[in-house]
Design a protein around this motif. Structure first.
Motif, PDB file in Angstrom:
ATOM      1  N   GLN A 162       0.552   4.637  -5.291  1.00  0.00           N
ATOM      2  CA  GLN A 162       1.242   4.113  -6.558  1.00  0.00           C
ATOM      3  C   GLN A 162       2.519   3.563  -5.928  1.00  0.00           C
TER       4      GLN A 162
ATOM      5  N   ASP B  39       2.805   0.495 -12.434  1.00  0.00           N
ATOM      6  CA  ASP B  39       1.637   0.781 -12.601  1.00  0.00           C
ATOM      7  C   ASP B  39       0.588   0.363 -11.250  1.00  0.00           C
ATOM      8  N   GLN B  40       1.242  -0.374 -10.526  1.00  0.00           N
ATOM      9  CA  GLN B  40       0.459  -0.784  -9.274  1.00  0.00           C
ATOM     10  C   GLN B  40      -0.106   0.503  -8.550  1.00  0.00           C
ATOM     11  N   ARG B  41      -1.255   0.632  -8.574  1.00  0.00           N
ATOM     12  CA  ARG B  41      -1.822   1.584  -7.808  1.00  0.00           C
ATOM     13  C   ARG B  41      -3.305   1.568  -7.383  1.00  0.00           C
ATOM     14  N   GLY B  42      -4.003   2.426  -6.532  1.00  0.00           N
ATOM     15  CA  GLY B  42      -5.270   2.207  -6.036  1.00  0.00           C
ATOM     16  C   GLY B  42      -5.430   2.835  -4.579  1.00  0.00           C
ATOM     17  N   ASN B  43      -6.581   2.885  -4.273  1.00  0.00           N
ATOM     18  CA  ASN B  43      -6.878   3.344  -2.797  1.00  0.00           C
ATOM     19  C   ASN B  43      -6.807   2.499  -1.706  1.00  0.00           C
ATOM     20  N   TYR B  44      -5.437   2.499  -1.015  1.00  0.00           N
ATOM     21  CA  TYR B  44      -5.384   1.693  -0.098  1.00  0.00           C
ATOM     22  C   TYR B  44      -5.018   2.455   1.170  1.00  0.00           C
TER      23      TYR B  44
ATOM     24  N   GLN C 194      -4.896   7.464  -2.712  1.00  0.00           N
ATOM     25  CA  GLN C 194      -4.618   6.897  -3.721  1.00  0.00           C
ATOM     26  C   GLN C 194      -2.875   6.626  -3.679  1.00  0.00           C
TER      27      GLN C 194
ATOM     28  N   VAL D  72      -0.495  -5.256  -0.441  1.00  0.00           N
ATOM     29  CA  VAL D  72      -0.348  -4.851  -1.874  1.00  0.00           C
ATOM     30  C   VAL D  72       0.933  -4.852  -2.373  1.00  0.00           C
TER      31      VAL D  72
ATOM     32  N   ASP E 243      -4.587  -3.446   1.702  1.00  0.00           N
ATOM     33  CA  ASP E 243      -6.126  -3.230   1.633  1.00  0.00           C
ATOM     34  C   ASP E 243      -6.767  -3.919   2.746  1.00  0.00           C
TER      35      ASP E 243
ATOM     36  N   ARG F 150      -8.421   5.456   3.554  1.00  0.00           N
ATOM     37  CA  ARG F 150      -7.978   5.192   2.206  1.00  0.00           C
ATOM     38  C   ARG F 150      -7.502   6.335   1.195  1.00  0.00           C
TER      39      ARG F 150
END
Length: 400
Positions: free
Chosen positions: A76, A323-328, A74, A358, A368, A72
């Motif tokens: 964006q 703005d779409q971001r995260g640990n994937y 980060q 995502v 994810d 996983r």
């Protein structure tokens, strides 16, 4: 097969002696006990060897697969495109008066960068200096006329007061004549301002900091306000025009207000790396019938550190940040099987996992995978494997 051979040997050894049968209970005689012990020992040796052989066979039979470790990270969502820089505006430089060009500044050339107020063209001043002198003379004459009228008015008022006790009328006091003289003086002063303005207009300057993109004037030309001398564009701001597909437009509209989206531009020249960022896009409403793309535009204010490094006509790589971001996880598109799942190697077995998409980043899927922080993704040959299949990673040797 190995066990069958061992059993036959044991049976023959333990139950025959000298070519004759001794019965099913060989341990009833001394030689039977000895032979039985020997056979048992041989049986244990053969069992251990056959078990090791079966393990080796199992290893050989495992399918070799290419894997890559995925953890996983980060991510964006970004939209990749390109940007063409266009002028923020194009202005024409026209003279305000009719005159002969007598001089051009050395910097007044196509492609040159000029500063606001810098003199570019000089016109013949002779006629306008004469007009200014005449206007000043008219002011002096108007002042004299006003003094005379004021004197006559005061004399008329004094004569009236010496013979009458009532106040004299405006006509008797010559007040209208005084007002005319004052108006003539005011008009003469405006003529001086106009003459001075025309004289100043013979020195034609740059209206703002910018680049000369076309020059039409030459020394000896007779010019007038309807004749353009040059085209100039501002150097402190440019327009970045970015083509977007309908899908990319939908992504921008879904995650952002267009005038708040962040855009980063990267130089295509590796020898001169440079980045420029700005905020806000104006998305067009018309789709190009040939490219099926929609043009979006943003304004770049050129700061001192990039002023002069980029200009209209440049092409840059554009990255629109959402703005779409995260640990994937990041998966290649070709690692997904026909069921819409992926294969991973888990404890020497192929395991099929589901994932949640995502967003898509070029040819990469940002996904994810629940309950997973690290996977050994099988990246090729997925059409020849199945869930639960024994497998091992393929080792590639590199020459040192």
């Amino acid at each position: 097969m190995v066990w069958d051979t061992v059993f036959d040997f044991w049976y023959e050894t333990c139950n025959r002696r000298g070519g004759k049968w001794v019965g099913y209970y060989p341990m009833t005689n001394k030689n039977g006990w000895i032979r039985s012990a020997c056979v048992t020992w041989m049986l244990l040796v053969l069992h251990s060897n056959s078990t090791a052989a079966e393990v080796e066979v199992e290893k050989v039979r495992r399918f070799e697969v290419y894997t890559e470790t995925q953890t996983r990270a980060q991510y964006q969502q970004t939209i990749s495109s390109y940007a063409e820089l266009l002028p923020h505006q194009v202005s024409l430089i026209n003279p305000l008066v009719t005159a002969l060009i007598v001089r051009l500044a050395p910097e007044f050339e196509a492609g040159a960068q000029v500063k606001k107020g810098q003199v570019l063209v000089e016109l013949d001043k002779t006629e306008f200096e004469y007009q200014l002198a005449q206007a000043k003379q008219a002011v002096a004459q108007a002042k004299l006329n006003l003094i005379e009228e004021q004197t006559l008015s005061q004399r008329a008022i004094d004569e009236w007061n010496s013979q009458h006790t009532s106040k004299p009328s405006p006509y008797v006091a010559r007040l209208p004549q005084v007002d005319v003289a004052k108006a003539e003086l005011s008009a003469a002063k405006y003529l001086v301002l106009q003459a001075q303005h025309n004289l100043d207009a013979t020195s034609i300057t740059a209206p703002f900091d910018g680049w000369i993109i076309h020059r039409f004037a030459s020394v000896g030309n007779m010019v007038n306000p309807s004749v353009s001398l040059a085209e100039i564009i501002p150097s402190d701001k440019v327009i970045a025009q970015i083509p977007l597909t309908p899908e990319q437009v939908n992504d921008v509209m879904r995650h952002h207000v267009p005038d708040q989206v962040s855009v980063v531009l990267y130089s295509l020249d590796s020898s001169n790396p440079m980045t420029v960022s700005f905020t806000g896009l104006k998305i067009g409403s018309i789709q190009d019938k040939d490219t099926r793309q929609v043009m979006s535009e943003g304004i770049i204010h050129l700061t001192e550190n990039i002023l002069g490094k980029i200009r209209p006509g440049n092409f840059l790589r554009a990255e629109i940040q959402l703005d779409q971001r995260g640990n994937y996880f990041s998966l290649p598109k070709d690692s997904v099987n026909n069921k819409g799942k992926v294969f991973v190697l888990d404890d020497s077995r192929v395991k099929e996992l589901s994932f949640e998409l995502v967003f898509t980043q070029n040819e990469t899927l940002i996904v994810d995978i629940p309950n997973q922080d690290k996977i050994e993704l099988i990246s090729s040959g997925i059409d020849r494997i199945w869930d639960g299949m024994p497998a091992q990673p393929r080792v590639t040797y590199h020459d040192q």
